[in-house]
Design a protein around this motif. Sequence first.
Motif, PDB file in Angstrom:
ATOM      1  N   TYR A 142       4.488  10.721  -7.855  1.00 36.37           N
ATOM      2  CA  TYR A 142       3.462  11.714  -7.517  1.00 36.37           C
ATOM      3  C   TYR A 142       3.898  12.547  -6.313  1.00 36.37           C
ATOM      4  CZ  TYR A 142      -0.658  13.555  -5.093  1.00 36.37           C
ATOM      5  OH  TYR A 142      -1.530  14.369  -4.416  1.00 36.37           O
ATOM      6  N   SER A 156      -3.036  13.666  -9.966  1.00 37.27           N
ATOM      7  CA  SER A 156      -3.225  13.324  -8.549  1.00 37.27           C
ATOM      8  C   SER A 156      -3.215  11.822  -8.235  1.00 37.27           C
ATOM      9  CB  SER A 156      -4.561  13.915  -8.069  1.00 37.27           C
ATOM     10  OG  SER A 156      -5.638  13.245  -8.696  1.00 37.27           O
ATOM     11  N   HIS A 195       4.521   1.082  -2.117  1.00 30.08           N
ATOM     12  CA  HIS A 195       3.251   1.405  -1.448  1.00 30.08           C
ATOM     13  C   HIS A 195       3.490   1.907  -0.017  1.00 30.08           C
ATOM     14  CE1 HIS A 195      -1.187  -0.135  -0.981  1.00 30.08           C
ATOM     15  NE2 HIS A 195      -1.050   1.140  -0.677  1.00 30.08           N
ATOM     16  N   LYS A 243      -9.928   6.135  -7.932  1.00 22.59           N
ATOM     17  CA  LYS A 243      -9.493   6.151  -6.538  1.00 22.59           C
ATOM     18  C   LYS A 243     -10.294   5.116  -5.757  1.00 22.59           C
ATOM     19  CE  LYS A 243      -6.859   9.687  -7.569  1.00 22.59           C
ATOM     20  NZ  LYS A 243      -7.245  11.079  -7.568  1.00 22.59           N
ATOM     21  N   LEU A 244      -9.716   4.656  -4.651  1.00 20.74           N
ATOM     22  CA  LEU A 244     -10.257   3.494  -3.938  1.00 20.74           C
ATOM     23  C   LEU A 244     -11.777   3.549  -3.693  1.00 20.74           C
ATOM     24  CD1 LEU A 244      -9.418   0.843  -2.287  1.00 20.74           C
ATOM     25  CD2 LEU A 244      -9.639   2.308  -0.289  1.00 20.74           C
ATOM     26  N   ASN A 276      -7.017  -0.397   4.757  1.00 22.23           N
ATOM     27  CA  ASN A 276      -7.809  -0.502   3.527  1.00 22.23           C
ATOM     28  C   ASN A 276      -8.842  -1.619   3.613  1.00 22.23           C
ATOM     29  OD1 ASN A 276      -6.367   1.575   2.367  1.00 22.23           O
ATOM     30  ND2 ASN A 276      -4.967   0.228   1.254  1.00 22.23           N
ATOM     31  N   PRO A 297     -10.029  -5.034  -6.551  1.00 21.86           N
ATOM     32  CA  PRO A 297      -8.583  -5.311  -6.517  1.00 21.86           C
ATOM     33  C   PRO A 297      -7.882  -4.696  -5.306  1.00 21.86           C
ATOM     34  CG  PRO A 297      -9.064  -3.574  -8.113  1.00 21.86           C
ATOM     35  CD  PRO A 297     -10.378  -3.966  -7.505  1.00 21.86           C
ATOM     36  N   ARG A 336       1.021  -2.262  -4.963  1.00 22.73           N
ATOM     37  CA  ARG A 336       1.528  -1.054  -5.640  1.00 22.73           C
ATOM     38  C   ARG A 336       3.028  -0.946  -5.313  1.00 22.73           C
ATOM     39  NH1 ARG A 336      -1.421   4.432  -3.766  1.00 22.73           N
ATOM     40  NH2 ARG A 336      -2.807   4.041  -5.513  1.00 22.73           N
ATOM     41  N   ASN A 339      -6.131  11.774   2.899  1.00 21.52           N
ATOM     42  CA  ASN A 339      -7.044  11.262   1.853  1.00 21.52           C
ATOM     43  C   ASN A 339      -8.446  11.831   1.985  1.00 21.52           C
ATOM     44  OD1 ASN A 339      -4.840   9.217   1.978  1.00 21.52           O
ATOM     45  ND2 ASN A 339      -6.094   8.233   0.408  1.00 21.52           N
ATOM     46  N   TYR A 349      -4.757  -4.088  -3.109  1.00 18.91           N
ATOM     47  CA  TYR A 349      -3.306  -4.172  -3.282  1.00 18.91           C
ATOM     48  C   TYR A 349      -2.687  -4.850  -2.050  1.00 18.91           C
ATOM     49  CZ  TYR A 349      -3.987  -0.489  -6.872  1.00 18.91           C
ATOM     50  OH  TYR A 349      -4.385   0.257  -7.952  1.00 18.91           O
ATOM     51  N   ARG A 369      -4.791   4.584   5.802  1.00 18.33           N
ATOM     52  CA  ARG A 369      -4.983   5.954   5.334  1.00 18.33           C
ATOM     53  C   ARG A 369      -5.883   6.676   6.328  1.00 18.33           C
ATOM     54  NH1 ARG A 369      -1.375   4.442   2.846  1.00 18.33           N
ATOM     55  NH2 ARG A 369      -0.938   4.471   0.595  1.00 18.33           N
ATOM     56  N   THR A 393      -0.239  17.614  -0.214  1.00 23.20           N
ATOM     57  CA  THR A 393      -0.692  16.327   0.305  1.00 23.20           C
ATOM     58  C   THR A 393       0.183  15.834   1.455  1.00 23.20           C
ATOM     59  OG1 THR A 393      -0.888  13.985  -0.313  1.00 23.20           O
ATOM     60  CG2 THR A 393       0.692  15.274  -1.546  1.00 23.20           C
ATOM     61  N   ASP A 394      -0.390  14.961   2.281  1.00 23.04           N
ATOM     62  CA  ASP A 394       0.408  14.360   3.358  1.00 23.04           C
ATOM     63  C   ASP A 394       1.462  13.397   2.810  1.00 23.04           C
ATOM     64  OD1 ASP A 394      -1.283  12.292   2.571  1.00 23.04           O
ATOM     65  OD2 ASP A 394      -2.149  11.940   4.558  1.00 23.04           O
ATOM     66  N   GLU A 395       1.310  13.002   1.534  1.00 23.35           N
ATOM     67  CA  GLU A 395       2.231  11.994   0.977  1.00 23.35           C
ATOM     68  C   GLU A 395       3.666  12.510   0.870  1.00 23.35           C
ATOM     69  OE1 GLU A 395       0.934   9.672  -2.310  1.00 23.35           O
ATOM     70  OE2 GLU A 395      -1.160   9.700  -1.676  1.00 23.35           O
TER      71      GLU A 395
HETATM   72  O1  DAU Z   1      -3.041  11.087   1.162  1.00 20.57           O
HETATM   73  C1  DAU Z   1      -3.490  11.993   0.203  1.00 20.57           C
HETATM   74  C2  DAU Z   1      -3.499  11.343  -1.160  1.00 20.57           C
HETATM   75  O2  DAU Z   1      -4.587  10.428  -1.168  1.00 20.57           O
HETATM   76  C3  DAU Z   1      -3.628  12.352  -2.298  1.00 20.57           C
HETATM   77  O3  DAU Z   1      -2.504  13.180  -2.317  1.00 20.57           O
HETATM   78  C4  DAU Z   1      -3.774  11.638  -3.645  1.00 20.57           C
HETATM   79  O4  DAU Z   1      -3.989  12.587  -4.674  1.00 20.57           O
HETATM   80  C5  DAU Z   1      -4.942  10.691  -3.559  1.00 20.57           C
HETATM   81  O5  DAU Z   1      -5.045   9.962  -4.768  1.00 20.57           O
HETATM   82  C6  DAU Z   1      -4.779   9.718  -2.373  1.00 20.57           C
HETATM   83  O6  DAU Z   1      -3.680   8.818  -2.605  1.00 20.57           O
HETATM   84  P1  DAU Z   1      -3.780   7.253  -2.249  1.00 20.57           P
HETATM   85  O7  DAU Z   1      -2.788   6.535  -3.079  1.00 20.57           O
HETATM   86  O8  DAU Z   1      -3.762   7.026  -0.787  1.00 20.57           O
HETATM   87  O9  DAU Z   1      -5.318   6.962  -2.761  1.00 20.57           O
HETATM   88  P2  DAU Z   1      -5.945   5.753  -3.584  1.00 20.57           P
HETATM   89  O10 DAU Z   1      -7.423   5.958  -3.580  1.00 20.57           O
HETATM   90  O11 DAU Z   1      -5.277   5.560  -4.902  1.00 20.57           O
HETATM   91  O12 DAU Z   1      -5.618   4.505  -2.689  1.00 20.57           O
HETATM   92  C7  DAU Z   1      -6.008   4.415  -1.329  1.00 20.57           C
HETATM   93  C8  DAU Z   1      -5.437   3.123  -0.758  1.00 20.57           C
HETATM   94  O13 DAU Z   1      -6.105   2.018  -1.381  1.00 20.57           O
HETATM   95  C9  DAU Z   1      -3.967   2.930  -1.046  1.00 20.57           C
HETATM   96  O14 DAU Z   1      -3.362   2.279   0.057  1.00 20.57           O
HETATM   97  C10 DAU Z   1      -3.932   2.009  -2.258  1.00 20.57           C
HETATM   98  C11 DAU Z   1      -5.188   1.171  -2.069  1.00 20.57           C
HETATM   99  N1  DAU Z   1      -5.852   0.728  -3.324  1.00 20.57           N
HETATM  100  C12 DAU Z   1      -6.172   1.668  -4.238  1.00 20.57           C
HETATM  101  C13 DAU Z   1      -6.810   1.317  -5.414  1.00 20.57           C
HETATM  102  C14 DAU Z   1      -7.154   2.371  -6.452  1.00 20.57           C
HETATM  103  C15 DAU Z   1      -6.169  -0.600  -3.504  1.00 20.57           C
HETATM  104  O15 DAU Z   1      -5.893  -1.466  -2.652  1.00 20.57           O
HETATM  105  N2  DAU Z   1      -6.796  -0.972  -4.677  1.00 20.57           N
HETATM  106  C16 DAU Z   1      -7.126  -0.064  -5.652  1.00 20.57           C
HETATM  107  O16 DAU Z   1      -7.673  -0.451  -6.709  1.00 20.57           O
END
Ligand code: DAU
Length: 376
Positions: free
Chosen positions: A182, A86, A316, A221-222, A281, A237, A313, A211, A239, A246, A134-136
């Motif tokens: 993904y 995921s 992104h 995850k964030l 974010n 960190p 990322r 999310n 990005y 989100r 997922t919405d992605e």
């Molecule tokens: O939208 C649904 C999706 O949400 C699910 O399908 C995924 O399984 C789930 O992991 C999530 O995906 P995201 O990539 O949106 O979630 P993530 O928590 O990895 O990141 C949220 C946002 O924060 C994204 O714009 C990237 C950013 N981020 C993430 C991390 C881990 C950062 O800026 N720094 C970080 O260290």
Amino acid sequence: MKNIVITGGAGFIGSHVVRLFVNKYPEYHIINLDKLTYAGNLANLKDVENKPNYEFIRMDICDFENVYKLFQDKHIDGIIHLAAESHVDRSIKDPFTFAQTNVLGTLSLLQAAKLYWESLPKRYENKRFYHISTDEVYGALQITDPLGIESPFTTKASSEHHQAYGHEFFVETSKYNPHSPYSASKASSDHFVRAYHDTYGMPTIVTNCSNNYGPYQFPEKLIPLFINNIRHRKPLPVYGKGENVRDWLYVEDHARAIDVIFHHGHIADTYNIGGFNEWKNIDIIKVLIKTVDRLLGRPEGADLDLITYVTDRPGHDARYAIDSRKLQDELGWEPSLQFEEGIEKTVQWYLHNQEWMDYITSGEYERYYEDMYSKR
Ligand code: DAU
Ligand code: NAD
């Protein structure tokens, strides 16, 4: 008695779905089928593990022979399929694992369900294959400026405001346009699920959610990562410029939606699930810092200097935003928690469950299965 398989029940969302179903439906036999990858943690389910209607089976969804045998042995009536790789960042480094689990694993479940259900006199009657997506898969929306409301703490107002300004949302008919390995793997699995309905008549449902946040989320995850880092005063960190958007939904609201859709959703249909709760974010990160600092008795904003902008990322996605009005209008579901309340509960949970967090970050949780289950 209905025999329901929930795949990925030891993960974040899956554990909330298992808990809800085990507690709410004592007449169902709930089988949590999970491989226990790095993301699976049986400690997420300590409160239900001894319930008579709950069973855990360690199995890889890609192991077709055993999955098929399980359908036959346990007379499976329904499946709620959450097991997946995921995390987007991991998919960028290791796309093959994502194709294997998310695409071939889903296909293995579909084929096992098909062979078993087609062998029954009443075939697909009262059966259900519910696939969690997922919405992605829809790709990315543009960030409209201004977004509408700076801190959209209110779901409904935010929704109406966005509609009034003509901001774009993902709807059930939006075109698939995945960008990460993904989301490409999830999109592919969605297509297979729909193909099994169209070709074989399997009663399928697909939902695409935004999310999730809340207790028991793996700290890659964030939200859990940043809460833990703020607590330990480690860098955060961010990005790129932190401007990606989100749409956040409290995980128990997602579990409630899954319950409603599993029981009342229309066969072969798709429902989008979201919070009408969009955040940049960087704004959410500031709320997390403020909340953790307050709850730990630190001066407000003491930890703002932990924000560290890092390389973005790759690929992104700029913005996700779900329009979940179909689900609200047809099945009466809507988010129950305002974001302010949900984020407060979430931060409190992680701060009060430091043991759970330490258990995961030290890797000890991976031994829980051996300790608990191999002795039985
Ligand atoms: O939208 C649904 C999706 O949400 C699910 O399908 C995924 O399984 C789930 O992991 C999530 O995906 P995201 O990539 O949106 O979630 P993530 O928590 O990895 O990141 C949220 C946002 O924060 C994204 O714009 C990237 C950013 N981020 C993430 C991390 C881990 C950062 O800026 N720094 C970080 O260290
Ligand atoms: P997670 O990574 O926390 O949990 C995944 C679970 O699946 C783990 O318990 C893991 O052990 C299990 N698993 C992985 N590979 C397996 C395999 N081959 N066989 C059996 N089990 C396996 O995931 P999550 O965040 O809870 O997401 C659950 C589902 O919801 C996924 O399908 C995901 O795409 C979808 N989803 C997640 C979000 C989100 O914000 N987290 C939003 C929308 C949709």
